[in-house]
Design a protein around this motif. Structure first.
Motif, PDB file in Angstrom:
ATOM      1  N   ARG A   1       8.740  12.248   5.299  1.00 38.32           N
ATOM      2  CA  ARG A   1       9.732  13.275   5.598  1.00 38.32           C
ATOM      3  C   ARG A   1      10.690  13.504   4.434  1.00 38.32           C
ATOM      4  NH1 ARG A   1      14.883  13.038   7.401  1.00 38.32           N
ATOM      5  NH2 ARG A   1      14.759  10.774   7.699  1.00 38.32           N
ATOM      6  N   VAL A   2      11.049  12.436   3.708  1.00 31.73           N
ATOM      7  CA  VAL A   2      12.113  12.571   2.699  1.00 31.73           C
ATOM      8  C   VAL A   2      11.598  12.620   1.262  1.00 31.73           C
ATOM      9  CG1 VAL A   2      13.709  11.338   4.220  1.00 31.73           C
ATOM     10  CG2 VAL A   2      12.507  10.071   2.434  1.00 31.73           C
ATOM     11  N   ARG A   3      10.323  12.324   1.030  1.00 32.90           N
ATOM     12  CA  ARG A   3       9.881  12.205  -0.360  1.00 32.90           C
ATOM     13  C   ARG A   3       9.882  13.537  -1.104  1.00 32.90           C
ATOM     14  NH1 ARG A   3       3.310  11.066  -0.140  1.00 32.90           N
ATOM     15  NH2 ARG A   3       2.713  13.095   0.740  1.00 32.90           N
ATOM     16  N   GLU A   4       9.878  14.664  -0.381  1.00 30.45           N
ATOM     17  CA  GLU A   4       9.915  15.967  -1.037  1.00 30.45           C
ATOM     18  C   GLU A   4      11.328  16.532  -1.145  1.00 30.45           C
ATOM     19  OE1 GLU A   4       7.255  17.034  -2.424  1.00 30.45           O
ATOM     20  OE2 GLU A   4       5.972  15.491  -1.525  1.00 30.45           O
ATOM     21  N   LEU A   5      12.329  15.779  -0.698  1.00 26.40           N
ATOM     22  CA  LEU A   5      13.705  16.272  -0.776  1.00 26.40           C
ATOM     23  C   LEU A   5      14.200  16.270  -2.212  1.00 26.40           C
ATOM     24  CD1 LEU A   5      15.289  14.563   2.381  1.00 26.40           C
ATOM     25  CD2 LEU A   5      14.361  16.879   2.152  1.00 26.40           C
TER      26      LEU A   5
END
Length: 212
Positions: A96-100
């Motif tokens: 969920r957060v690795r592309e932020l």
């Protein structure tokens, strides 16, 4: 009464150490699977699927029977058999957060994969991990109590709530001496209930939709 108090230290210690082991393994493998993806993700998730095929309590009983029963072995066994849920949870959070933006900025600035994972991603998903660990602690206490009751957990004369309940395995103790088994049973119930309440409270406190 003194045995109940001492057993609280033993049972809670098993819960804390076992959850520490399972959470550490789960964070490491879940982080690798979620961040790198590809064959790493496939391999780790297939291992998780294989472990999931076995009922945890059944697997723990088999290992505890093979090894010499002791409090330290029980801590390690429970920890090694309960990491799969944390690994899946951490993997999902990292996906969920690795592309932020802050993760991409870290990569663009030349940070290594290890630094990106453990200095930027993991600290930002620790709140739900702590909630998961809290709920796992209640399950670890129940698992230890079950093993000790079956005679493959913490061994006498060391007191734990589980092996204190083992004294109620005959009808005379069950009916005529309730003070031997009611207090440890109540303590297990209250401890698990309290830890679950703490976990629910932490979940609500760290849920962004509940803030404000």
């Amino acid at each position: 009464f003194s045995r109940v108090i001492y057993a609280a230290r033993v049972s809670m210690s098993v819960g804390v150490v076992a959850v520490g082991i399972s959470t550490g393994i789960g964070i490491l493998l879940g982080a690798l699977a979620g961040y790198f993806g590809g064959w790493v993700d496939t391999f780790i998730m297939r291992v998780v699927d294989v472990v999931y095929c076995f009922p945890v309590l059944f697997l723990v009983i088999i290992i505890a029977t093979i090894l010499k029963p002791s409090i330290y072995n029980i801590m390690i066994i429970i920890g090694l058999c309960n990491w799969t849920g944390t690994a899946r949870f951490v993997r999902g959070e990292i996906l969920r957060v690795r592309e932020l933006e802050y993760v991409q900025a870290s990569i663009s600035l030349g940070a290594t994969d290890g630094r990106t994972i453990f200095h930027h991603i993991i600290p930002n998903i620790m709140a739900p991990i702590i909630v998961e660990a809290t709920l796992q602690m209640a399950r670890a206490i129940l698992t230890e109590a079950s093993l000790s009751y079956l005679g493959v957990g913490v061994q006498m004369p060391t007191a734990s709530w589980g092996n204190m309940l083992m004294s109620a395995n005959n009808l005379s103790t069950l009916t005529l001496r309730p003070w031997q088994w009611v207090p440890p049973g109540v303590c297990i119930f209250l401890a698990v209930l309290s830890i679950n309440f703490i976990g629910d409270g932490l979940r609500d406190a760290t849920d962004p939709s509940q803030i404000g």
